[in-house]
Motif scaffolding. Sequence first.
Motif, mmCIF file in Angstrom:
data_model
loop_
_atom_site.group_PDB
_atom_site.id
_atom_site.type_symbol
_atom_site.label_atom_id
_atom_site.label_comp_id
_atom_site.label_asym_id
_atom_site.label_seq_id
_atom_site.Cartn_x
_atom_site.Cartn_y
_atom_site.Cartn_z
ATOM 1 N N ASP A 128 0.825 -1.211 0.000
ATOM 2 C CA ASP A 128 0.000 0.000 0.000
ATOM 3 C C ASP A 128 0.854 1.254 0.000
ATOM 4 O O ASP A 128 0.578 2.210 -0.732
ATOM 5 N N TRP A 135 2.054 6.344 -7.017
ATOM 6 C CA TRP A 135 0.943 7.173 -7.490
ATOM 7 C C TRP A 135 1.225 8.656 -7.286
ATOM 8 O O TRP A 135 0.895 9.486 -8.138
ATOM 9 N N VAL A 170 -10.779 15.076 -7.063
ATOM 10 C CA VAL A 170 -11.632 14.069 -6.440
ATOM 11 C C VAL A 170 -12.363 13.314 -7.541
ATOM 12 O O VAL A 170 -13.090 13.901 -8.346
ATOM 13 N N THR A 171 -12.166 12.009 -7.580
ATOM 14 C CA THR A 171 -12.821 11.191 -8.606
ATOM 15 C C THR A 171 -13.955 10.343 -8.040
ATOM 16 O O THR A 171 -14.763 9.823 -8.812
ATOM 17 N N ALA A 172 -14.030 10.195 -6.725
ATOM 18 C CA ALA A 172 -15.148 9.474 -6.102
ATOM 19 C C ALA A 172 -15.167 9.792 -4.615
ATOM 20 O O ALA A 172 -14.133 10.142 -4.024
ATOM 21 N N SER A 177 -14.368 7.549 2.949
ATOM 22 C CA SER A 177 -13.231 7.468 2.041
ATOM 23 C C SER A 177 -13.350 8.524 0.957
ATOM 24 O O SER A 177 -14.422 9.091 0.727
ATOM 25 N N THR A 179 -11.588 9.168 -3.122
ATOM 26 C CA THR A 179 -10.718 8.699 -4.189
ATOM 27 C C THR A 179 -10.130 9.904 -4.891
ATOM 28 O O THR A 179 -10.864 10.752 -5.415
ATOM 29 N N GLY A 182 -7.944 8.643 -8.867
ATOM 30 C CA GLY A 182 -8.082 7.216 -9.107
ATOM 31 C C GLY A 182 -7.596 6.328 -7.980
ATOM 32 O O GLY A 182 -7.757 5.107 -8.064
ATOM 33 N N MET A 183 -7.037 6.890 -6.900
ATOM 34 C CA MET A 183 -6.572 6.066 -5.774
ATOM 35 C C MET A 183 -7.417 6.368 -4.536
ATOM 36 O O MET A 183 -7.587 7.533 -4.162
ATOM 37 N N ARG A 184 -7.923 5.318 -3.925
ATOM 38 C CA ARG A 184 -8.830 5.460 -2.789
ATOM 39 C C ARG A 184 -8.048 5.515 -1.478
ATOM 40 O O ARG A 184 -7.121 4.733 -1.251
ATOM 41 N N PHE A 185 -8.473 6.436 -0.589
ATOM 42 C CA PHE A 185 -7.880 6.575 0.735
ATOM 43 C C PHE A 185 -8.992 6.678 1.772
ATOM 44 O O PHE A 185 -10.046 7.281 1.512
ATOM 45 N N GLN A 214 -4.348 7.102 5.280
ATOM 46 C CA GLN A 214 -5.602 7.827 5.408
ATOM 47 C C GLN A 214 -5.362 9.327 5.304
ATOM 48 O O GLN A 214 -4.267 9.814 5.581
#
Length: 277
Positions: A128, A135, A170-172, A177, A179, A182-185, A214
């Motif tokens: 991770d 990334w 921000v993509t999600a 959480s 994203t 493209g990377m989720r935290f 986080q």
Amino acid sequence: MARRSPTLAAIAPMLLALLPALTLTSSVAAATDTICGRVDAVTDTTATVDGVVVGIADLGTDAVAGLQLALNAGTSGCVDVTVEDGQQPNATAVDVSLSSLCGNVDPAPGSDVLIDRVLIPPELVSADVLGALQWSINQNASACFSASVSGGGSDTQVDVSLDLSLCSPVTALGNDSVTLGGMRFAVAPDVDLQASVGEVLCVVISTADDGTLQVIAVDDEDDGSPAPTPGPAQTPPDTAISQPVSSHIPATLGAVLVLIGALLVVAARRSEIAASM
């Protein structure tokens, strides 16, 4: 019949008595020592610490990675060694600590990552953390990294801490959480994340106690968004015509009055000349 030498007969029992003692003292137990100093080289089989070449076959991957980190950063480390007479010292444990390595995150050949121009051994960090570092290269990120490695073999203890500062779209969004690019935290419970998809968010990402990553802080001062460009209805005013017309009236009126006065003087002068003739 040959006669036995009385001298040999006298000392033979003494030699036989000494033989067990000579046999026992020929095997010497290995001594232990600790060598501390600058790590100058690490190969597949040896490491050079404080100018002493020691074998590292028994250290294990994590401990060797700790020595490699010390080598890359140009810092010191310690190795516990066993020493047998006439043999190369053999390392059994390490003690390496590196803190406050802060700087830009940059790429290195292959999939490796540099922090402040120091190569981070991928064997030393979790998948991770390594993935987040790789990334963050494209996010113009800066990082602070620290690591502590102690012990050897299956008993090696590794403690790694990472802080990433970056801005990313921000993509999600999830309940706990976010994203980014493209990377989720995960988002720390005490962080009030006010964001929307498509917004550029500046954050600090850090390792938690369990080693996961986080978001621990959000920068509200500057979200990294570009300034809006003027559209058709937002044409900037032309400074050449933006001043009120009334501001030019006093100056223009004064010039006209001066001109009229000059003409009247000239006319009066001509009248006087004509009358005198």
